[in-house]
Design a protein around this motif. Structure first.
Motif, short mmCIF file in Angstrom:
data_model
loop_
_atom_site.label_atom_id
_atom_site.label_comp_id
_atom_site.label_asym_id
_atom_site.label_seq_id
_atom_site.Cartn_x
_atom_site.Cartn_y
_atom_site.Cartn_z
N GLY A 47 96.30 113.98 52.96
CA GLY A 47 97.71 114.09 52.58
C GLY A 47 98.31 112.85 51.96
O GLY A 47 99.53 112.68 51.98
N TYR A 48 97.47 111.97 51.40
CA TYR A 48 97.96 110.77 50.73
C TYR A 48 97.73 110.89 49.23
O TYR A 48 96.89 111.65 48.76
CB TYR A 48 97.26 109.52 51.26
CG TYR A 48 97.88 108.99 52.53
CD1 TYR A 48 98.67 107.85 52.51
CD2 TYR A 48 97.71 109.65 53.74
CE1 TYR A 48 99.27 107.38 53.67
CE2 TYR A 48 98.29 109.19 54.91
CZ TYR A 48 99.08 108.05 54.87
OH TYR A 48 99.68 107.58 56.00
N GLY A 49 98.50 110.11 48.48
CA GLY A 49 98.36 110.07 47.03
C GLY A 49 98.52 108.65 46.52
O GLY A 49 99.11 107.80 47.19
N GLN A 50 97.99 108.41 45.33
CA GLN A 50 98.06 107.10 44.70
C GLN A 50 98.73 107.23 43.34
O GLN A 50 98.20 107.91 42.45
CB GLN A 50 96.66 106.52 44.52
CG GLN A 50 96.61 105.21 43.74
CD GLN A 50 97.29 104.07 44.48
OE1 GLN A 50 96.84 103.66 45.55
NE2 GLN A 50 98.38 103.57 43.92
N LEU A 51 99.92 106.62 43.19
CA LEU A 51 100.55 106.57 41.87
C LEU A 51 99.68 105.75 40.94
O LEU A 51 99.07 104.75 41.35
CB LEU A 51 101.93 105.93 41.95
CG LEU A 51 103.03 106.79 42.56
CD1 LEU A 51 104.28 105.96 42.78
CD2 LEU A 51 103.33 107.99 41.69
N LEU A 52 99.60 106.15 39.66
CA LEU A 52 98.81 105.45 38.67
C LEU A 52 99.71 104.87 37.59
O LEU A 52 100.72 105.47 37.22
CB LEU A 52 97.78 106.40 38.04
CG LEU A 52 96.82 107.08 39.01
CD1 LEU A 52 95.93 108.07 38.28
CD2 LEU A 52 95.97 106.05 39.74
N CYS A 53 99.34 103.71 37.08
CA CYS A 53 100.10 103.04 36.03
C CYS A 53 99.95 103.81 34.72
O CYS A 53 98.84 104.21 34.34
CB CYS A 53 99.58 101.61 35.87
SG CYS A 53 100.43 100.68 34.60
N LEU A 54 101.05 104.04 34.03
CA LEU A 54 101.00 104.78 32.77
C LEU A 54 100.20 104.07 31.70
O LEU A 54 99.58 104.70 30.86
CB LEU A 54 102.43 105.01 32.24
CG LEU A 54 103.24 106.11 32.92
CD1 LEU A 54 104.63 106.16 32.30
CD2 LEU A 54 102.55 107.44 32.82
N ASP A 55 100.20 102.73 31.70
CA ASP A 55 99.57 101.98 30.62
C ASP A 55 98.05 101.94 30.71
O ASP A 55 97.37 102.05 29.71
CB ASP A 55 100.10 100.55 30.58
CG ASP A 55 101.57 100.52 30.20
OD1 ASP A 55 102.01 101.42 29.46
OD2 ASP A 55 102.27 99.61 30.65
#
Length: 195
Positions: A47-55
């Motif tokens: 139930g965890y997630g990792q935001l990713l950098c757009l660049d």
């Protein structure tokens, strides 16, 4: 006129998926100034997630609970989101939308691309005869929600049925894949058409 409530669409996610979500208004996301933005998230275990950098597609900050990131919930089928805009996006050097590519061992072969499925299918089959069994064709298109260097891809089975329409000057082809019904798969002009 009565107002009809529309139930949000349910998108099941699994660890390893990368999805585009609309960031929710949790205290954490408000503190980061991300509320309401469309961002890629890699789904992790438990139930965890990792935001990713757009660049550059690298992890942006620490992983957090999916429910802090967006509208994610869990039921007997597993984790799902109701604010998922795309599934299967990734950062890539591909800047052209709507092309077929050959991938070997999960990596795109440089320069092996076409608007025509049959050309890439034949290239992948030829690689199979040279003992490269991992060669596959993928249809790749740019993300609708993220910058152009983000795209999504879907594997196209080599035995996919090709439909065609032939006239005196060209032959148009179409295929069906899980993410695209009636996908245009190439035009072949008169010198290549045998009517």
């Amino acid at each position: 006129m009565p107002h009809h409530y529309k139930r949000p669409e349910k998108h099941l996610v699994e660890p390893g998926d990368t999805v585009v979500v609309k960031v929710g208004a949790s205290e954490c996301m408000m503190h980061l100034g991300l509320v309401g933005k469309l961002l890629p998230v890699r789904i992790l275990e438990n139930g965890y997630g990792q935001l990713l950098c757009l660049d550059d597609g690298r992890p942006d900050g620490m992983p957090g609970p999916l429910s802090w990131i967006s509208s994610f919930y869990k039921d007997d089928q597993g984790w799902y989101g109701t604010e998922v805009y795309e599934i299967g996006v990734g950062r890539t050097v591909t800047h052209t939308t709507g092309r077929f590519y050959v991938y070997v061992e999960g990596k795109q072969l440089y320069g092996v691309q076409s608007l025509r499925f049959e050309e890439m299918r034949d290239a992948a089959r030829e690689m199979h005869t040279r003992d490269i069994p991992s060669a596959e064709v993928r249809f790749v298109e740019n993300s609708r929600s993220l910058p152009i260097w983000w795209s999504r891809s879907v594997v196209v089975p080599l035995d996919t049925e090709i439909r065609e329409h032939v006239n005196r000057t060209y032959r148009d082809t179409w295929i069906d894949i899980p993410t695209h019904f009636n996908l245009f798969a190439g035009r072949y002009h008169s010198q290549g058409v045998s009517a």
